[in-house]
Scaffold this active site. Sequence first.
Site, PDB file in Angstrom:
ATOM      1  N   ASN A 105      43.861 -28.082  82.391  1.00  0.00           N
ATOM      2  CA  ASN A 105      44.203 -29.497  82.622  1.00  0.00           C
ATOM      3  C   ASN A 105      43.712 -30.281  81.406  1.00  0.00           C
ATOM      4  O   ASN A 105      43.150 -29.714  80.458  1.00  0.00           O
ATOM      5  CB  ASN A 105      43.577 -30.006  83.922  1.00  0.00           C
ATOM      6  CG  ASN A 105      44.138 -31.351  84.349  1.00  0.00           C
ATOM      7  OD1 ASN A 105      45.355 -31.530  84.405  1.00  0.00           O
ATOM      8  ND2 ASN A 105      43.285 -32.315  84.629  1.00  0.00           N
TER       9      ASN A 105
ATOM     10  N   GLY B   3      52.741 -35.333  81.798  1.00  0.00           N
ATOM     11  CA  GLY B   3      52.314 -34.815  83.093  1.00  0.00           C
ATOM     12  C   GLY B   3      53.183 -33.602  83.411  1.00  0.00           C
ATOM     13  O   GLY B   3      54.411 -33.658  83.237  1.00  0.00           O
TER      14      GLY B   3
ATOM     15  N   ASP C 246      47.831 -28.245  84.582  1.00  0.00           N
ATOM     16  CA  ASP C 246      49.023 -27.976  83.757  1.00  0.00           C
ATOM     17  C   ASP C 246      49.449 -26.520  83.810  1.00  0.00           C
ATOM     18  O   ASP C 246      50.609 -26.193  83.579  1.00  0.00           O
ATOM     19  CB  ASP C 246      48.757 -28.378  82.305  1.00  0.00           C
ATOM     20  CG  ASP C 246      48.765 -29.889  82.169  1.00  0.00           C
ATOM     21  OD1 ASP C 246      47.723 -30.501  82.475  1.00  0.00           O
ATOM     22  OD2 ASP C 246      49.819 -30.438  81.831  1.00  0.00           O
TER      23      ASP C 246
END
Length: 340
Positions: free
Chosen positions: A240, A42, A230
């Site tokens: 992402n 993440g 991201d």
Amino acid sequence: MLWGRDRLTIIDQTYLPLEKKIIDLCDYRQVAEAITVLRIRGAPAIGVAAAYGVVLAAREFEKEDDFWGKLQGAATELRQTRPTAVNLFWAIDKMLAIAVANQERPSSEIADLLEAEAILMTEDDIKCNMAMGLHGEPFIIDGDVVLTHCNAGSLATVDHGTALGVLRTAWDKGKRFQVYADETRPLLQGARLTVYELMEHGIPTTLITDNMAGHFMQQKIITKAITGADRIALNGDSANKIGTYQVAVLAKYHGLPFYVAAPLSTVDPRLKNGDGIIIEERNPDEVTHLYSSRIAPIGAKVRNPAFDVTPAALITAIITEKGVAFPPYEESIPRLLGQI
Ligand code: MRU
């Protein structure tokens, strides 16, 4: 994640949800390995973990002659773990800038300053997520069925989460809605982590496979979608987890809002658009195998990009800690960054 002066303690996410295994990362090499194999993952979480990696390197080398060379070497190793989430590079750059600004001081003092900076980053991440929750919760209304993809929750941050943070804040404010969680092949962050987190928080959640999202939009069950990111370019193009793009296309086709929630540290100010975002390509085994069981013929040709880029035109709004950016993002994002 928990910092204990000489170690970073994390949940090893590769074991979730079957086992909540806690591990200690005692040097920067262990931090790098944990990021590479997704023990911690993440975008915001890997940024903060890498910052502690730099602290561990500084402590390890503070008494050595070539402190600077070794610190830079460790930073390079940490940078090479994953290419897409810009938070990783943002955090390491911030740490090295502190070190450079204080290069006249003894190495042990530089290590102290780096530790203080990493702790500040940890606290800031939680504050950002809480603020994003408050800015984003008005988009969630009673009766919603919100689709999410991958995991943008506590596990992907220091705590609270970005996309899931918005949902948690809305829930804690008394809104009553449901979540549909895409399983998120190949590594199943949705099934393993998002469903686990939302169940712990008591938010009604239904797990679906990635190819079911269109069906549930067509059936008018899903009412909106929200994901993390991201790396976001200045025009709003957002990278992402692989599969996010198709969720956004489906949402557009069905006339549903598609929201991105991410801190401003996820914006890459060097990128005018998403074309320059490097997409991580991971081991084909992640596609040919489910855990250790092979599901494809030996020798099958495989591609395994870990991320995709959702064009800004498909994004209804980007929720950040400083407020919500709406199109045109070329104007709203630089304004939130304080550039105009
Ligand atoms: O490969 P992962 O699990 O690190 O990918 C994570 C995601 O794509 C998340 O959605 C993103 O990092 C946002 S996390 C708040």
